[in-house]
Design a protein around this motif. Sequence first.
Motif, short mmCIF file in Angstrom:
data_model
loop_
_atom_site.label_atom_id
_atom_site.label_comp_id
_atom_site.label_asym_id
_atom_site.label_seq_id
_atom_site.Cartn_x
_atom_site.Cartn_y
_atom_site.Cartn_z
N GLY A 30 1.09 7.28 -8.85
CA GLY A 30 1.08 7.66 -7.44
C GLY A 30 0.60 6.55 -6.54
N PRO A 31 0.33 6.87 -5.26
CA PRO A 31 -0.19 5.87 -4.33
C PRO A 31 -1.49 5.27 -4.87
CG PRO A 31 0.03 8.05 -3.25
CD PRO A 31 0.58 8.18 -4.62
N SER A 32 -1.59 3.95 -4.80
CA SER A 32 -2.65 3.24 -5.51
C SER A 32 -3.86 2.99 -4.60
CB SER A 32 -2.12 1.89 -5.97
OG SER A 32 -1.89 1.07 -4.83
N VAL A 33 -4.89 2.45 -5.20
CA VAL A 33 -6.07 2.07 -4.45
C VAL A 33 -5.72 0.99 -3.42
CG1 VAL A 33 -6.81 0.34 -6.11
CG2 VAL A 33 -8.54 1.55 -4.73
N TRP A 34 -4.72 0.16 -3.73
CA TRP A 34 -4.25 -0.82 -2.75
C TRP A 34 -3.64 -0.11 -1.53
CZ3 TRP A 34 -4.63 -5.82 -1.53
CH2 TRP A 34 -3.72 -6.33 -0.59
N ASP A 35 -2.87 0.94 -1.79
CA ASP A 35 -2.32 1.71 -0.67
C ASP A 35 -3.45 2.29 0.19
OD1 ASP A 35 0.48 1.39 -1.34
OD2 ASP A 35 0.19 2.83 -2.96
N GLY A 36 -4.50 2.74 -0.50
CA GLY A 36 -5.63 3.28 0.25
C GLY A 36 -6.33 2.22 1.09
N TYR A 37 -6.50 1.05 0.50
CA TYR A 37 -7.14 -0.07 1.22
C TYR A 37 -6.29 -0.48 2.43
CZ TYR A 37 -7.78 -5.07 2.18
OH TYR A 37 -7.91 -6.29 2.80
N ALA A 38 -4.98 -0.63 2.19
CA ALA A 38 -4.10 -1.09 3.28
C ALA A 38 -4.16 -0.10 4.44
CB ALA A 38 -2.67 -1.27 2.78
N ALA A 39 -4.09 1.20 4.13
CA ALA A 39 -4.13 2.21 5.18
C ALA A 39 -5.45 2.16 5.94
CB ALA A 39 -3.90 3.60 4.58
#
Lengths: 357, 357, 357, 357
Positions: free
Chosen positions: B310-319
Amino acid sequence: MTDVLRIGVVGVGIMGADHAERLARRTAGARLVAVADPDEVRAKELAGRFDGVRSGGDALELIAAEDVDAVILASPGSVHEEQVLACLAAGKPVLCEKPLTMDSESSLRLVQADREVRGRLGRSLVQVGFMRRFDPEYSQLRSVLAGGTLGRTLLLHNVHRNASVPHADFRSEMIVRDSLVHEIDVARFLFGEEVVAIQVMSPAPTTHASPGVVDPQVAIFTMAGGGLVTNEVFVNSQVGYEVRCEAVAERGSVVIGRPSAGLYSATLAADGSGQWGGTVPADYRTRFATAYDLEVQSWVDSALRGESVGPSVWDGYAATAVSSAGMTSLATGERVTVDLVDPLTLSPNASSTKEPS
Amino acid sequence: MTDVLRIGVVGVGIMGADHAERLARRTAGARLVAVADPDEVRAKELAGRFDGVRSGGDALELIAAEDVDAVILASPGSVHEEQVLACLAAGKPVLCEKPLTMDSESSLRLVQADREVRGRLGRSLVQVGFMRRFDPEYSQLRSVLAGGTLGRTLLLHNVHRNASVPHADFRSEMIVRDSLVHEIDVARFLFGEEVVAIQVMSPAPTTHASPGVVDPQVAIFTMAGGGLVTNEVFVNSQVGYEVRCEAVAERGSVVIGRPSAGLYSATLAADGSGQWGGTVPADYRTRFATAYDLEVQSWVDSALRGESVGPSVWDGYAATAVSSAGMTSLATGERVTVDLVDPLTLSPNASSTKEPS
Amino acid sequence: MTDVLRIGVVGVGIMGADHAERLARRTAGARLVAVADPDEVRAKELAGRFDGVRSGGDALELIAAEDVDAVILASPGSVHEEQVLACLAAGKPVLCEKPLTMDSESSLRLVQADREVRGRLGRSLVQVGFMRRFDPEYSQLRSVLAGGTLGRTLLLHNVHRNASVPHADFRSEMIVRDSLVHEIDVARFLFGEEVVAIQVMSPAPTTHASPGVVDPQVAIFTMAGGGLVTNEVFVNSQVGYEVRCEAVAERGSVVIGRPSAGLYSATLAADGSGQWGGTVPADYRTRFATAYDLEVQSWVDSALRGESVGPSVWDGYAATAVSSAGMTSLATGERVTVDLVDPLTLSPNASSTKEPS
Amino acid sequence: MTDVLRIGVVGVGIMGADHAERLARRTAGARLVAVADPDEVRAKELAGRFDGVRSGGDALELIAAEDVDAVILASPGSVHEEQVLACLAAGKPVLCEKPLTMDSESSLRLVQADREVRGRLGRSLVQVGFMRRFDPEYSQLRSVLAGGTLGRTLLLHNVHRNASVPHADFRSEMIVRDSLVHEIDVARFLFGEEVVAIQVMSPAPTTHASPGVVDPQVAIFTMAGGGLVTNEVFVNSQVGYEVRCEAVAERGSVVIGRPSAGLYSATLAADGSGQWGGTVPADYRTRFATAYDLEVQSWVDSALRGESVGPSVWDGYAATAVSSAGMTSLATGERVTVDLVDPLTLSPNASSTKEPS
């Protein structure tokens, strides 16, 4: 004036030919008597479609003719100033296609000239061709918003798409001047306020636009009362003519321009699935057919009554001023303030959408 | 790991209770074993709805428990960093609700910590709760856009409305951090590119917002490839939960989130007219019910397979980085550039939506 | 019974394979343990897709197996009577796909057998696969109608279209027995009344049907309270799977099954016009995916609780009786009365949709 | 004849007043000169709304007047025969509102009289007011079906709802004669075939109808080529005016009459949910405003050209014959065959929708 308005049409391109047809076939109280265009061959061809309509090459001659009671200008914007002034001099009602003129200075001169006439005749002679105000959907939306049951209007979201535009000589500014100008008038019409600032943004363009042309464009208007308007204008969308508007108010929103005609289910695909849907009209003449008819009927009716009811020369000036600011913003990417000027005092004016008096 | 994933839920607010129900009643391969919340009374009440589920007040104890294979964090964003780190330390998959953390620095620390774990285990342990990626409509839209038949994506237009939000302690920034953050992830997901700049505009607010709160807000994202995204976020719209997205590509556009359920004709008005229409759902749990179910089922399935999809920790950081820039823009009205950082080199990174490696 | 229901699936055609997938991947509390089909090769192939699932050729052996707690019958209707009776004898809950059996006499025998079991166990063991009752739209429509705000229900208009059916051995009666039977159950479900008469009309058929096959068909149901139901069933419509229902009540109407997913604008036509629309799903598995999931989850949940909540063996018998009358009407064109029989007294029964007791 | 058609309107009820407005304000080439009605007060009131329009009590006097070139009959059907015959005798084009007459014998007499006139003048003088043929949606639907890309037409499903009708003196037959008659003409227009049989069914009525009135009604038409048409007519639906038509052909279906105007989201409900939707028009004048305008403009244009293009007296006769059969069927519940008669030979005729010659 009698019970029939004898009308001349200046300009015999798509729009002029369309208006000639409308006057000759579908407008009560109107009689098309003459058409004029520098391209006299084309003018003659158009006149020949109707009984008893003459053609000529000289717009000013048509405007001055004794048997012409009123004039529709479907000529290029660059000659509007001269032709509108001629109509004013002749004391004849004129329906002038948008844009009123090519820059706000010349538009302001027309505001001043029309004001002078109004002082003498007690009524304005100029109506500007913002036909969307006559579209049943835009008109109903305005009623809903003005009615107040949804509270104050907060935002508009406009979408304006053409399948394609001619590529030769097309420049990014034309999107602002010829397409976005409709959204400018819509914003003023629906909010009942002036646009006080405009920002035009340049996304990465579609490959279907000419090299160097910014298409689509995203524009943001700030209204005098603090409302915001987002606009997408996309003139090479490849998909027909789509114009939508969503108004967001304090207690609800309204969308107009949704696809609405017949619903089809057809087209068997390879996997057994199908498609439902309908048709997107090819151009504005289909989408706004009723709006144009109502606009011209209303203009003829009011001319016969000696009144003036449609979008005014002030509306034309205001739209030109905003689109001029928009062209500046397109070049810089920065937000540009719009300063409307009181035609008498030349002091700033942005209080409402009415010409100061 | 066996064929059943034993799961603990941290946080027993609306979202945590919803996830507990989902795990206990509708998720194949999942077993809810424990819930934890500082409000132990409420935690106990929730646990009591299911057979064999215990409750406690200490999140870290739950995370460390031997019979807990995996964890869902539905706790406040301010405690996510500590709790995610605990999950990583315990080597347990964690589904962390958004926002990942409250600022981009802490989110970046989680990227670095997860990268270290990934080096050892060969897989990431963190999935961030951007459930819209699992919504059938968003998922299908992504497929259509990525499939390429419509050409390159040019624009997105997002609308995000809540009927109302609690007024106490509500601040304008929360609209950016808690609501707009979904649109940030949607933009990254649909474009497959990072957001490189954000501008948050402040229209005149609705009278239904608390004094001083900017609502609605209009935000513009610039994507790495030059695409633009317009966003309306309006959290006191008075009309239920509406989330729409229109993607405009070179050869067509797609709208998702249109009202779609049953069509009613009813309600005789005084003039004999009636109304047609349907219901706007009250909140996100109705609108995204399927998305949440699919998100959690997918997370459980991948955890059982020892994978991470699923959406990764990188996706969380970028958001988080974009929403932080958005909060700055909200204060100034200016466009703010977003600078993502390579977690290894700490040099700028904005090339794609994948974590640099 | 434990907290996991061990389930065997009989029949490994499209429907059986679909149920097997559902049980194995998406149903909480379910464990697929065995599949059986006379086509043992296909059964083995299906079992091989999952861990720990065995296959066999003998349905009765599967039903009797000690590690099978409950059974889904996706076998042909002609063997349902024997297999349902075997489940009843074994005291195991059974979800039997429609039609319950091929004629009303055999269906009535199952009503009687289940009644006998119910006398002993205090609950029914048979649920019939009328999955539309679990479809969110049908379920919501039923709630609206039963809620009474629209007044008494007067009419239903049903449309049921398949893109195509296999031509070999296809006969007109199958449209009544396999397709129209769903509309029969829908009518009973939404009105809460029995169908007391049916008339099946034969329009001039489509050229896409096999020679001699009547397709489309128009059927009219008369409900016990005097309501009427119009039905179009068209199984070679060439356009995907469309199922719609409009209920007309005293103070309003409701339509369900309208196309609802993403709205596209695309496909430039030669004249510059475009198309808007979306996709019609290829078959019932897409359209009713959620309904099947909810049906099976509900059946598993109720079996684990020792209850019985879905469409009953009486519902299956009533539908079979109406479709049998429909097949008679198809042959004659005349309206045919339906006489349901009280399973105890064998006297006529048409008062409600509940089995007399 | 000159380029202006001087028109008299007979009947000053809702429909007559509507036509008078249309002629006076919106129809090119038309001049309203006189109105007549036995209620002379009302006639005078109507005439007074326009300049230079006289009123009177005698229809035949109006028809005979020298300054009346053509006539619109908006009088009751029971006096149509005499008035149409007077127009024929005077050699004046007449647009006669539906129904042409009250029974098929009198309608047939008009067919014969018009045929005699046609023999002399080379053109028919009678147009019957089936305005739906001019509605853009019905007209486009006809083009699509006649164009053949969807294959042969198989079925129509018509829905026709009025919010309410006056209760005094209302009888069930009026639903057939005044409402269903439109669907009869639609069926003939879209199929291009005669209706050869009709069955009118009587569901349990709404409590909003007068005691003894059968409302709604369900009618089935059989077309000459074997196609079937289902019709719901419901004149006390409590919800405004809804007219829909779905055509089902061999390779696709088309729906017209879907609600299409602005889409609203509004009305906060107690649970936080909202509503989306739009308005159902109050009556036929709104729904078919454009159809009436186009009908009358087309009639005026063709009268000025000395032609006759709209629905003919034969169409009026055929519709009357079918609705008469429908009234018989309403009484018995049985299917009734329609036998059209060749006006010359009085032998049966049902081959096409054209008058035999």
